[in-house]
Every structure is written in C-alpha cells, then in structure tokens.
Design an enzyme around this catalytic site. Structure first.
Site, short mmCIF file in Angstrom:
data_model
loop_
_atom_site.label_atom_id
_atom_site.label_comp_id
_atom_site.label_asym_id
_atom_site.label_seq_id
_atom_site.Cartn_x
_atom_site.Cartn_y
_atom_site.Cartn_z
N GLU A 98 0.82 -1.22 0.00
CA GLU A 98 0.00 0.00 0.00
C GLU A 98 0.85 1.26 0.00
O GLU A 98 0.38 2.35 0.32
CB GLU A 98 -0.97 -0.02 1.18
CG GLU A 98 -1.92 -1.22 1.17
CD GLU A 98 -3.27 -0.99 0.48
OE1 GLU A 98 -3.81 0.12 0.55
OE2 GLU A 98 -3.79 -1.96 -0.13
N CYS B 173 -2.88 11.50 3.72
CA CYS B 173 -3.21 10.51 2.68
C CYS B 173 -3.12 11.14 1.30
O CYS B 173 -2.84 10.46 0.32
CB CYS B 173 -4.65 10.02 2.83
SG CYS B 173 -4.97 9.10 4.31
N HIS C 189 -4.17 1.70 7.48
CA HIS C 189 -2.78 1.99 7.10
C HIS C 189 -2.08 2.51 8.35
O HIS C 189 -2.71 3.17 9.19
CB HIS C 189 -2.70 3.09 6.02
CG HIS C 189 -3.23 2.69 4.68
ND1 HIS C 189 -4.09 3.48 3.95
CD2 HIS C 189 -3.00 1.60 3.93
CE1 HIS C 189 -4.37 2.89 2.80
NE2 HIS C 189 -3.72 1.74 2.76
O1 SUG Z 1 -7.67 2.93 0.63
N1 SUG Z 1 -10.51 5.00 0.82
C1 SUG Z 1 -9.05 4.85 0.83
C2 SUG Z 1 -8.44 5.84 1.78
C3 SUG Z 1 -6.96 5.87 1.68
C4 SUG Z 1 -6.33 6.66 2.76
N2 SUG Z 1 -4.93 6.66 2.60
C5 SUG Z 1 -4.02 6.61 3.60
N3 SUG Z 1 -4.35 6.29 4.80
N4 SUG Z 1 -2.80 6.84 3.28
C6 SUG Z 1 -8.65 3.43 1.18
O2 SUG Z 1 -9.33 2.83 2.03
C7 SUG Z 1 -12.74 4.58 0.03
C8 SUG Z 1 -13.46 4.65 -1.29
C9 SUG Z 1 -14.94 4.55 -1.15
O3 SUG Z 1 -15.40 3.93 -0.21
O4 SUG Z 1 -15.63 5.11 -2.02
C10 SUG Z 1 -11.24 4.42 -0.11
O5 SUG Z 1 -10.76 3.80 -1.04
#
Ligand code: SUG
Length: 446
Positions: free
Chosen positions: A174, A368, A247
C-alpha cells in the site's frame, strides 16, 4: 548534499464519490451512499496545495486517473461502445461500476514507496508504485501511477520508477502509507521504517484486512538498494487494525528525527522503538512523541485523524508544524492534546487545521493526499516543471475544476454515460494544462 522534502498531492478526480468500498476503513463504511461534491473535493485539495506552496514549500501534484475505468468493465465481459458498456454494466453489475469509478488515486500516500537518493545504493531516487491489491477499486491504480511518476520524474539517470510488485496476496503493498523515513538532515542518510500488518503465510485472523505484508516491504527495500542496517520492519498492532487503522499513517507520522505515534500503533512497542534507535545509531537520536491511550483513545485518533497530518518543517519556524484535518480540532481529546503539545517544548510547535472533508469522509486526511519526495537541488531541477504547483497553475486548475466538475454526485448517477464523457473531457483538458502527452490515459490510446 542539501535536499528538501516535496509533497506531491493527488489531484481529486471528477468522479469522487462515497462507494463504501474499503473494508476496515470506518469512514468509508460510515459514509457509503452520501452525495459527494467532486468540485468541492478538488478545490479543497488545491487549497491545501496552495497553502503549502505559498509558504515556500515544494508542492507538486499527480494527475487523477481515468474513471470510470472501462478496461476493468471490458475485462469483466462487457462489450460494445463505451456508453453501452457503462449502461449494461450499471444494469447488471452496479457494484463493479462503483469500483471502476472511485477517485481513490487522490490518496497519493498510497501511490508508491519512495526512497531518497541518500539512502539508495545507486544514488538514484527510487519509487515503487503500490499494487494496492487488497481492494478491487484500488488494484487498478498501479500501472497508471507508474506512468504518472514516469512523467513527473522522467530523468532515469536520477530517478528509478519500478514496476509495482506482483499482483498476488503475498506481495500486498500500500505504498508510503506504511513507510516512514527519519533522518538528521533531509539530504543525509536516513532510517526507513516499513510497517506491515501480516506475513505472507500466516493465517490472518483480524476483523479487518491487513493490507501490507512483510514480504512486500522487504521486496521494496531490496529493489531500492537500501542498506539493511538502516531499515526497520515493524509489525502494526492488530489492535490498531481492528480499531480501523487500515494503514499505519492513520496512527503514526514522522519527519526528520521526530516520530509522532499512538501508543497502540505497533505490535511490540518497546522492541519497535529499540529497533528504530539501533537503526539510527551513529546518525541521530530519534525524538519519540508518543500519544498515550489515556490521553487520546485509539478510537478518537482514528475518527479525528490526528496522526494523518502532515508534519512539516515550515519555513521560518524552528519547530515542526502539524497540518491536521479540521476533525482533529472538532474532537475534544485531540484538540486538547494538540493545545498541550504546542504549549510544551517538544519538537512539534504548531498545529494548523485544514478542511479536506470531502476526502476525510472516505478515510483520507491531509497526509493521505500527499506523496513525500525528498529531492536534492539537482533532482528538483530535473522534475517535470508542470508537475509543480505555481500561482498560475493554481488559477488554471481552479478554473478547470469549476468548468468540468459536478457540484454534486449522487451514488445513483455513477452509471450515467454523461459522467463518463464529462470525465474524459476534463482529463483531455488536463492533459493539455499539464502537458501530459497525447497518450497519457488509456482512453486516449484507442
Ligand atoms: O484505501 N478510501 C481509501 C483511503 C486511503 C487513505 N490513505 C491513507 N491512509 N494513506 C482506502 O481505504 C474509500 C473509497 C470509497 O469507499 O468510495 C477508499 O478507497
């Protein structure tokens, strides 16, 4: 060698919506089905970029990906014209269309793992795009991210952009969201901390997925040519994952010698801190700023996103600045913690709150949204100029967003063929603004 940290933010795409697609990401689940505002989202992101650029920090951007992503729908057996594909897929497999439509590449902390040239054997700056294979909607990002990085960091004598790791669960990766680099000086050798949730062959028994394997982190460290004695591999605590830290950057952030983290972030806290100290031996003494569970319960850390902040060396300030989401200010324990922290004399001297609510509702805070890239002066000069935020580009992109982005996007509108053509028109226009070339997006290549 002098170097500085640049932040490359993911530009939020025109299909930003709340699909409820990420198991273990509590905000994504909670907000499933809400009406989103893609326009507000992209403007919030641009305002954050502008704030940092105005302060004199190096701010870059990575273009959104093509969404809805028709190649995924075609691979799933839908055929005919593009509008026929979207219409029939919407009738027969609406969940798949939602996954093909997520604007998730905005979360650039998941774009890649980055190792500055001071840490690597060949003295190039290395990027490994994340394969993001745990969720279908994100597993389609890696190749386009590789293309975007190859556009922004095109000079292969200075930059190495690797392939994503193999698309197999042993190599679940990730990106920088599970990676922290500490150093005495940005241009000097650092310690790279890789945080994983599970190993490849264990029987994972957590309530939510562990999205990073140790083996993926090790593969990245090897291919970047890192010195093994300056690498630390730490296990994320199951308690943190179960509480919604999908994460590590939801419970930990580090800059220079400072590591700011929640007491429950790592599986074996004491061994983790000892390992970091050992890896830093001879380079620097780490400054651990640990937040106790009794001061900020892990649940509050996750809803407020206290740790998903940008911890920055702010021009003209002696101590670090924490750029936190508004939600941190609105949560009493984290607001109180921040007030006490800055009143003390620790390494973090200021907290500034920014509004990135459109992204936050999907579990994406200020940290993020950005990929950190430490650049020497020579590397900075080699970055593609249009990948860097300027006053003129900011004006151009806000005008572009007003012209092309919907004010509101309801979940029932994702199957609308008009959304497909609007998104493509937006990306075609962006291709010109950023000079991405005539074949940057798959739809431009057919
Ligand atoms: O991978 N949300 C992302 C958020 C990523 C956050 N990034 C870090 N923590 N670096 C994920 O879970 C949700 C999309 C939706 O539900 O429509 C989503 O993909």
């Amino acid at each position: 060698m002098t170097a500085r940290e640049a932040n490359f933010d993911g530009l939020i795409g025109p299909t930003h919506n709340y699909g409820g697609l990420s198991d273990g990401n509590l905000a994504s689940a909670r907000n499933e089905g809400l009406v989103s505002s893609p326009r507000e989202g992209v403007l919030e992101g641009l305002a954050k970029m502008k704030r940092l650029a105005d302060a004199g920090l190096v701010q870059g951007l990575l273009p959104p990906h093509e969404r809805p992503f028709l190649p995924l729908l075609r691979r799933a057996g839908f055929s005919g014209s593009d509008s026929h594909v979207i219409e029939t897929a919407w009738q027969q497999a609406p969940g798949l269309v939602r996954k093909a439509s997520s604007a998730s590449p905005m979360w650039a902390a998941n774009a890649a793992t980055v190792s500055p040239s001071a840490d690597t054997a060949d003295r190039r700056l290395h990027f490994t795009p994340a394969n993001l294979l745990t969720t279908l909607h994100r597993s389609i990002e890696g190749r386009q991210t590789q293309r975007a990085l190859s556009w922004a960091f095109a000079d292969s004598t200075r930059f190495a952009v690797h392939d994503p790791l193999p698309m197999q669960a042993d190599f679940a990766d990730e990106g920088a969201a599970n990676h922290v680099r500490l150093c005495a000086e940005q241009g000097g050798e650092g310690v790279e901390i890789f945080v994983y949730g599970r190993t490849a062959d264990e029987n994972w028994a957590g309530s939510f997925p562990a999205r990073q394997t140790l083996e993926a982190s090790q593969a990245v460290a090897r291919s970047h040519g890192l010195d093994p004695k300056r690498c630390v591999f730490l296990r994320q605590s199951q308690a943190a994952i179960d509480a919604g830290a999908f994460h590590n950057d939801v419970v930990c952030v580090g800059t220079r010698t400072t590591l700011f983290f929640h007491e429950l972030a790592f599986e074996n806290r004491q061994a983790a801190l000892d390992a970091i100290r050992r890896a830093a031996d001879g380079l620097f003494e780490p400054d651990f700023v640990e937040v106790a569970q009794c001061d900020v319960p892990i649940g509050d850390a996750i809803t407020s996103y206290l740790f998903n902040s940008q911890l920055l060396e702010w021009p003209g300030e002696r101590r670090l600045a924490l750029i936190a989401p508004k939600e941190t200010q609105e949560t009493q324990s984290t607001r109180d913690y921040c007030a006490d922290m800055v009143a003390g004399n620790g390494p973090i001297g200021r907290v500034e709150y920014v509004d990135v609510r459109q992204s936050m509702r999907n579990g994406g805070g200020p940290a993020c949204l950005r990929l950190r890239v430490t650049l020497t002066d020579e590397e900075f000069s080699a970055v593609t100029p249009t990948a860097l935020m300027t006053d003129a580009l900011y004006v151009e992109l806000t005008t572009w967003a007003h012209r092309h982005y919907r004010e509101r996007l309801a979940p029932g509108e994702l199957g609308d063929p008009a959304l497909l053509s609007e998104s493509r028109a937006a990306l075609d226009s962006l291709t010109e603004i950023l000079r991405l070339g005539s074949d940057f997006y798959p739809f431009q290549r057919v």
